[in-house]
Motif scaffolding. Structure first.
Motif, PDB file in Angstrom:
ATOM      1  N   ARG A   1       1.060  -1.190   0.153  1.00  0.00           N
ATOM      2  CA  ARG A   1       0.043   0.155  -0.003  1.00  0.00           C
ATOM      3  C   ARG A   1       0.797   1.394   0.159  1.00  0.00           C
ATOM      4  O   ARG A   1       0.453   2.222  -0.574  1.00  0.00           O
ATOM      5  CB  ARG A   1      -1.125   0.083   1.270  1.00  0.00           C
ATOM      6  CG  ARG A   1      -2.359   0.771   1.144  1.00  0.00           C
ATOM      7  CD  ARG A   1      -3.118   0.325  -0.146  1.00  0.00           C
ATOM      8  NE  ARG A   1      -3.862  -0.743   0.565  1.00  0.00           N
ATOM      9  CZ  ARG A   1      -3.841  -1.928  -0.348  1.00  0.00           C
ATOM     10  NH1 ARG A   1      -2.913  -2.313  -1.044  1.00  0.00           N
ATOM     11  NH2 ARG A   1      -4.622  -2.955  -0.076  1.00  0.00           N
TER      12      ARG A   1
ATOM     13  N   GLU B   1       2.398   1.652  -3.393  1.00  0.00           N
ATOM     14  CA  GLU B   1       1.339   2.070  -4.114  1.00  0.00           C
ATOM     15  C   GLU B   1       1.084   3.800  -4.019  1.00  0.00           C
ATOM     16  O   GLU B   1       1.006   4.581  -5.144  1.00  0.00           O
ATOM     17  CB  GLU B   1       0.265   1.382  -4.011  1.00  0.00           C
ATOM     18  CG  GLU B   1      -0.912   1.694  -5.160  1.00  0.00           C
ATOM     19  CD  GLU B   1      -2.254   1.130  -4.734  1.00  0.00           C
ATOM     20  OE1 GLU B   1      -2.593   0.619  -3.762  1.00  0.00           O
ATOM     21  OE2 GLU B   1      -3.394   1.555  -5.381  1.00  0.00           O
ATOM     22  N   ARG B   2       0.915   4.069  -2.917  1.00  0.00           N
ATOM     23  CA  ARG B   2       0.783   5.436  -2.488  1.00  0.00           C
ATOM     24  C   ARG B   2       2.119   6.345  -3.226  1.00  0.00           C
ATOM     25  O   ARG B   2       1.981   7.479  -3.567  1.00  0.00           O
ATOM     26  CB  ARG B   2       1.007   5.589  -1.017  1.00  0.00           C
ATOM     27  CG  ARG B   2       0.455   7.081  -0.318  1.00  0.00           C
ATOM     28  CD  ARG B   2       0.367   6.923   1.020  1.00  0.00           C
ATOM     29  NE  ARG B   2       0.387   8.539   1.402  1.00  0.00           N
ATOM     30  CZ  ARG B   2       1.245   8.923   2.229  1.00  0.00           C
ATOM     31  NH1 ARG B   2       2.469   8.566   2.135  1.00  0.00           N
ATOM     32  NH2 ARG B   2       1.072  10.266   2.687  1.00  0.00           N
ATOM     33  N   ASP B   3       3.336   5.795  -2.916  1.00  0.00           N
ATOM     34  CA  ASP B   3       4.551   6.619  -3.400  1.00  0.00           C
ATOM     35  C   ASP B   3       4.569   6.641  -4.982  1.00  0.00           C
ATOM     36  O   ASP B   3       5.483   7.044  -5.542  1.00  0.00           O
ATOM     37  CB  ASP B   3       5.750   5.840  -2.931  1.00  0.00           C
ATOM     38  CG  ASP B   3       5.895   5.871  -1.597  1.00  0.00           C
ATOM     39  OD1 ASP B   3       5.091   7.031  -0.722  1.00  0.00           O
ATOM     40  OD2 ASP B   3       6.776   5.267  -0.656  1.00  0.00           O
ATOM     41  N   GLY B   4       3.735   5.664  -5.498  1.00  0.00           N
ATOM     42  CA  GLY B   4       3.753   5.610  -7.011  1.00  0.00           C
ATOM     43  C   GLY B   4       4.632   4.935  -7.756  1.00  0.00           C
ATOM     44  O   GLY B   4       5.051   4.843  -8.846  1.00  0.00           O
ATOM     45  N   LEU B   5       4.958   4.167  -6.845  1.00  0.00           N
ATOM     46  CA  LEU B   5       6.327   3.148  -7.390  1.00  0.00           C
ATOM     47  C   LEU B   5       5.743   1.936  -7.908  1.00  0.00           C
ATOM     48  O   LEU B   5       6.226   0.867  -8.471  1.00  0.00           O
ATOM     49  CB  LEU B   5       7.206   2.442  -6.119  1.00  0.00           C
ATOM     50  CG  LEU B   5       7.956   3.951  -5.600  1.00  0.00           C
ATOM     51  CD1 LEU B   5       8.696   3.575  -4.308  1.00  0.00           C
ATOM     52  CD2 LEU B   5       9.018   4.357  -6.748  1.00  0.00           C
TER      53      LEU B   5
ATOM     54  N   MET C   1       8.237   5.071 -12.663  1.00  0.00           N
ATOM     55  CA  MET C   1       9.211   5.397 -11.621  1.00  0.00           C
ATOM     56  C   MET C   1       9.856   4.251 -10.660  1.00  0.00           C
ATOM     57  O   MET C   1      11.041   4.231 -10.527  1.00  0.00           O
ATOM     58  CB  MET C   1       8.520   6.208 -10.711  1.00  0.00           C
ATOM     59  CG  MET C   1       9.360   6.861  -9.463  1.00  0.00           C
ATOM     60  SD  MET C   1       8.543   8.352  -8.658  1.00  0.00           S
ATOM     61  CE  MET C   1       7.096   7.687  -8.239  1.00  0.00           C
TER      62      MET C   1
ATOM     63  N   CYS D   1       2.445  11.828  -6.051  1.00  0.00           N
ATOM     64  CA  CYS D   1       1.502  10.565  -6.222  1.00  0.00           C
ATOM     65  C   CYS D   1       1.117  10.428  -4.716  1.00  0.00           C
ATOM     66  O   CYS D   1      -0.215   9.910  -4.630  1.00  0.00           O
ATOM     67  CB  CYS D   1       2.382   9.477  -6.312  1.00  0.00           C
ATOM     68  SG  CYS D   1       3.160   9.332  -8.138  1.00  0.00           S
TER      69      CYS D   1
ATOM     70  N   PHE E   1      -2.974  10.016  -4.282  1.00  0.00           N
ATOM     71  CA  PHE E   1      -3.374   8.684  -3.575  1.00  0.00           C
ATOM     72  C   PHE E   1      -4.360   8.896  -2.318  1.00  0.00           C
ATOM     73  O   PHE E   1      -5.442   8.727  -1.965  1.00  0.00           O
ATOM     74  CB  PHE E   1      -2.327   7.872  -3.087  1.00  0.00           C
ATOM     75  CG  PHE E   1      -2.626   6.649  -2.612  1.00  0.00           C
ATOM     76  CD1 PHE E   1      -2.761   5.592  -3.335  1.00  0.00           C
ATOM     77  CD2 PHE E   1      -2.791   6.383  -1.231  1.00  0.00           C
ATOM     78  CE1 PHE E   1      -3.105   4.380  -2.751  1.00  0.00           C
ATOM     79  CE2 PHE E   1      -3.034   5.205  -0.490  1.00  0.00           C
ATOM     80  CZ  PHE E   1      -3.283   4.074  -1.445  1.00  0.00           C
TER      81      PHE E   1
ATOM     82  N   MET F   1      14.167   3.051 -10.179  1.00  0.00           N
ATOM     83  CA  MET F   1      14.757   3.056  -8.840  1.00  0.00           C
ATOM     84  C   MET F   1      15.714   2.042  -9.015  1.00  0.00           C
ATOM     85  O   MET F   1      16.683   1.931  -8.036  1.00  0.00           O
ATOM     86  CB  MET F   1      13.567   3.000  -7.715  1.00  0.00           C
ATOM     87  CG  MET F   1      14.256   3.815  -6.632  1.00  0.00           C
ATOM     88  SD  MET F   1      13.219   3.038  -5.126  1.00  0.00           S
ATOM     89  CE  MET F   1      13.352   1.225  -5.160  1.00  0.00           C
TER      90      MET F   1
ATOM     91  N   TRP G   1      18.933   9.417  -7.092  1.00  0.00           N
ATOM     92  CA  TRP G   1      17.522   9.168  -7.384  1.00  0.00           C
ATOM     93  C   TRP G   1      16.464   9.917  -6.755  1.00  0.00           C
ATOM     94  O   TRP G   1      15.440  10.223  -7.376  1.00  0.00           O
ATOM     95  CB  TRP G   1      17.480   7.705  -7.760  1.00  0.00           C
ATOM     96  CG  TRP G   1      16.098   7.251  -7.967  1.00  0.00           C
ATOM     97  CD1 TRP G   1      16.019   6.664  -9.560  1.00  0.00           C
ATOM     98  CD2 TRP G   1      14.926   7.084  -7.500  1.00  0.00           C
ATOM     99  NE1 TRP G   1      14.692   6.573  -9.751  1.00  0.00           N
ATOM    100  CE2 TRP G   1      13.710   6.566  -8.564  1.00  0.00           C
ATOM    101  CE3 TRP G   1      14.642   7.081  -6.341  1.00  0.00           C
ATOM    102  CZ2 TRP G   1      12.823   6.201  -7.918  1.00  0.00           C
ATOM    103  CZ3 TRP G   1      13.218   6.659  -5.742  1.00  0.00           C
ATOM    104  CH2 TRP G   1      12.345   6.273  -6.691  1.00  0.00           C
TER     105      TRP G   1
END
Lengths: 134, 134
Positions: free
Chosen positions: A73, A76-80, A100, B125, B129, A104, B114
């Motif tokens: 979660r 996902e929140r971090d957009g990874l 993104m 993000c 979210f 990394m 990075w």
DNA sequence: CCGCATCCCCGATGATACTG
DNA sequence: CAGTATCATCGGGGATGCGG
């Protein structure tokens, strides 16, 4: 919100420092937490950078359902990564690295590579240090 | 010893995985803790990779004496820096990166670089979210 | 199969006060 | 100046059970 406050504090600290090796402490702390790197690593080698919940659960030794859920979660929140939910019976959920997230991996690899190379020396230093203090 | 057990568990996990982006979780967790990276960063830009306790204390916003001491002690234990004690009045203590400690900087820089580049996107993000969930 | 809610424990960190 | 000791606090994370 407490979390946001702490995060922006970290950013301020970074900006005040104004030199290179520094980065938002919060991000490093998050990525360095108990499970995040392991999850990222498993997705890194998965076909199409994509795997389902139960696969990750079974692959990552010792992780609980709760912590896998929370870790995913957060990522996902971090957009990874993105979450793909399939309304089947039984339900199926797949997680896949975003652009993104994939971006990394090289940086992560450079850091973990150093750790792998120096891990034995660090272990030795720790033993020596601990022994010197009995 | 609980800590040692957990550490070796992490190593076992790494070995079983057998692919690149992975590294001992314990090390990443340690280096990613609240203060370690900041201390390393300050030493990185200090003359001769060397600074005294009070300088670090004053430079690192928000760190307490206790946490600076603990962080430095851990880094010393890991062999990433050395402690130089001068028996003067008042006493003076300097900390300096070891060869291994300096060797970590490029890898750290690659990773923090990075983060700095992608930090704004990650922030966006997160906001998106959080907003989606009200 | 997936993941949320709840309870609970313990270690990490902060605050503060005290020594060499 | 540098470090230690003690106490209080807070959140991470494990265990378990329920729900969709």
């Amino acid at each position: 919100m407490k979390k946001a406050t702490m995060a922006s504090d970290a950013v301020e600290i970074e900006e005040r420092l104004g030199f290179k090796p520094c980065a938002p402490t919060g991000v490093l702390a998050r990525l360095g937490d108990k499970w995040t790197v392991l999850v990222m690593s498993h997705l890194a080698v998965a076909p199409d950078h994509r795997a389902r919940f139960s696969t990750l659960k079974n692959s990552i030794e010792g992780i609980t359902q709760r912590m896998l859920t929370l870790t995913l979660r957060n990522l996902e929140r971090d957009g990874l990564l993105t979450r793909h939910y399939f309304t089947e019976v039984p339900p199926r959920v797949e997680y896949q690295l975003t652009e993104m997230g994939s971006g990394m991996l090289p940086a992560l690899e450079s850091f973990t590579s150093w750790i792998r190379e120096n891990w034995p020396l660090m272990e030795a230093c720790r033993r020596a240090f601990d022994e010197a203090r009995q």
